[in-house]
Write a protein that holds these residues in place. Sequence first.
Motif, PDB file in Angstrom:
ATOM      1  N   LYS A 282       0.839  -1.213   0.000  1.00  0.00           N
ATOM      2  CA  LYS A 282       0.000   0.000   0.000  1.00  0.00           C
ATOM      3  C   LYS A 282       0.871   1.258   0.000  1.00  0.00           C
ATOM      4  N   ALA A 283       1.938   1.258   0.816  1.00  0.00           N
ATOM      5  CA  ALA A 283       2.790   2.453   0.903  1.00  0.00           C
ATOM      6  C   ALA A 283       3.419   2.755  -0.457  1.00  0.00           C
ATOM      7  N   ASP A 324      -0.023  11.154   2.156  1.00  0.00           N
ATOM      8  CA  ASP A 324      -1.051  10.105   2.181  1.00  0.00           C
ATOM      9  C   ASP A 324      -0.470   8.838   2.829  1.00  0.00           C
ATOM     10  N   PRO A 325      -0.218   8.904   4.150  1.00  0.00           N
ATOM     11  CA  PRO A 325       0.433   7.745   4.785  1.00  0.00           C
ATOM     12  C   PRO A 325      -0.520   6.558   4.918  1.00  0.00           C
ATOM     13  N   VAL A 326       0.049   5.373   5.064  1.00  0.00           N
ATOM     14  CA  VAL A 326      -0.780   4.163   5.208  1.00  0.00           C
ATOM     15  C   VAL A 326      -1.697   4.292   6.435  1.00  0.00           C
ATOM     16  N   VAL A 404      12.953  -0.821   1.325  1.00  0.00           N
ATOM     17  CA  VAL A 404      12.173  -1.566   0.323  1.00  0.00           C
ATOM     18  C   VAL A 404      11.391  -0.642  -0.614  1.00  0.00           C
ATOM     19  N   ILE A 405      10.759   0.385  -0.072  1.00  0.00           N
ATOM     20  CA  ILE A 405       9.884   1.223  -0.917  1.00  0.00           C
ATOM     21  C   ILE A 405      10.700   1.851  -2.068  1.00  0.00           C
ATOM     22  N   PRO A 406      11.842   2.490  -1.780  1.00  0.00           N
ATOM     23  CA  PRO A 406      12.618   3.034  -2.919  1.00  0.00           C
ATOM     24  C   PRO A 406      13.149   1.949  -3.855  1.00  0.00           C
ATOM     25  N   GLN A 407      13.592   0.815  -3.300  1.00  0.00           N
ATOM     26  CA  GLN A 407      14.154  -0.220  -4.187  1.00  0.00           C
ATOM     27  C   GLN A 407      13.089  -0.809  -5.098  1.00  0.00           C
ATOM     28  N   MET A 408      11.892  -0.954  -4.561  1.00  0.00           N
ATOM     29  CA  MET A 408      10.814  -1.540  -5.355  1.00  0.00           C
ATOM     30  C   MET A 408      10.413  -0.592  -6.491  1.00  0.00           C
ATOM     31  N   LEU A 409      10.394   0.714  -6.201  1.00  0.00           N
ATOM     32  CA  LEU A 409       9.891   1.659  -7.200  1.00  0.00           C
ATOM     33  C   LEU A 409      10.977   2.215  -8.114  1.00  0.00           C
ATOM     34  N   LYS A 410      12.250   1.999  -7.755  1.00  0.00           N
ATOM     35  CA  LYS A 410      13.336   2.610  -8.534  1.00  0.00           C
ATOM     36  C   LYS A 410      13.299   2.245 -10.020  1.00  0.00           C
ATOM     37  N   PRO A 411      13.190   0.954 -10.391  1.00  0.00           N
ATOM     38  CA  PRO A 411      13.200   0.656 -11.835  1.00  0.00           C
ATOM     39  C   PRO A 411      12.036   1.291 -12.576  1.00  0.00           C
TER      40      PRO A 411
END
Length: 445
Positions: A282-283, A324-326, A404-411
């Motif tokens: 969600k985040a 818009d936090p979880v 995790v959040i930056p690594q997941m969205l980086k690509p």
Amino acid sequence: MLRSLFAALRIRLVMLGEAGSALGVLVPRGLRAWRGGDLAALFATAETQRHVFALLRAIWPNLVLSRRLIAAYDNTGTAIVTRQTDVTEVLEREADFAVVYEPRMRAITDGESFFLGMQDSAAYARDVSLMRLAVRRDDVAQRVVPTVAARAGTIVVAAPGRLDVPAELALPVLAHLVATYFGTPGPTQRDLAEGTTLMFWWLFADLGADKAVTRRALAAASATRSWLDAAIADRKATPTEADDVLNRCLALQRAGTPGMDDLGIRNNLIGLLIGLVPTLSKASVLALAQLLDRPEALAGAHAAARKGDDAVLAAHLFEALRFDPVNPIIYRRAVNDTEIARGTLRARRIPAGTMVLAANLSAMFDPLAVEAPERFRSDRPWRDYMLWGYGMHACFGAHINRAVIPQMLKPLLALPGLRRAEGAAGQVDGGGSPFPQHFTVTWDV
Ligand code: HEM
């Protein structure tokens, strides 16, 4: 002295101005929602919540009502706490404002509580310490980041110019992390996602005590107990050399560590998986959605992702999540009759049994604590953020989240022309739940 007085007056005038504009937005929206018979939906968006909190911070910073707003846990009334200093006071005074989750935690494990449901006690200290031995801070850089980065990269490279972020990126990445790092693959990725999401929903977001949510969450809990019991039994029957969370727990068990019998391991793992899967998914969606609506911020995140500047990328994503936090509020129950903000004009008596809503979203927009809170800025100090709790129960996974959040969205953010897909597919869709199920983005190919 005079300068401080002027600064204090200026901030208070800003707060009154914000309250005025909030009223200007809330009155027409409220009237429309009231006519449509759906007042609750009005408060479902973070944008409206921010207006409500701006009004409260200026006029009634600590609002105490005899009305119960939360039905999921016993209480006698509601207090809404909105200024940063009072939100931190509530979350720091753990002995006076206690966590409420224990009955639902016990229903989920069909037995013992999980440490988020416990007050400061020997059992709390033991379980947190054990889980810190199994889920180590070093793992974030050595295990979690490489695992998430590799899987997210592979998924994005293979995507045909569009991607449903929760279904096709976040959940596969998180299911892979659970399988490889925790050592507990779910029966299927879908079961893992649905089960943990339902249990999280029931524990933390089912404020109205919905009977259907209760029924579905209890069924999910029973299924999760069964597959985790089987995973532990299988691993004991067929040991592996893997350095994962389950094997570390079993090593503690072999050493005779109290709290690490099979049930103790299973219950702690249930708590961690509920904390990990729906929240990180969600985040990531919420942060991305906020960025996509802010071209300048999106360009900053895109440049950082392309350069591989993880710190700048993370600063953009956590600033986006601030809007818009979880969890916009964290709730506690007053153990005794007590008072908050003692010695100030906003001091309020809180009767025992009151459900106290510590509004962390509001705290992050309080001009008395945060500079220019309405502006999107990627240079804020980390202390301005309260994205995953505060005090004794602050998120166990805080460092995992920051990685995790930056690594997941980086690509994804490195792609040219990233934008929402046309039409309904480009809007966050919870599919009737408070958790994003679909949100499709597209890019230039
Ligand atoms: C962005 C993702 C996440 C968000 C938004 C989030 C949110 C939160 C919040 C608001 C709290 C405090 C609850 C309270 O005080 O009532 C909390 C506590 C907790 N979280 Fe997270 N969480 C996230 C990720 C994780 C992860 C990855 C894990 C597991 C590795 C986890 C495990 C926990 C646990 C075990 C607690 C209880 C800590 C304690 O009682 O000492 N969370 N989380």
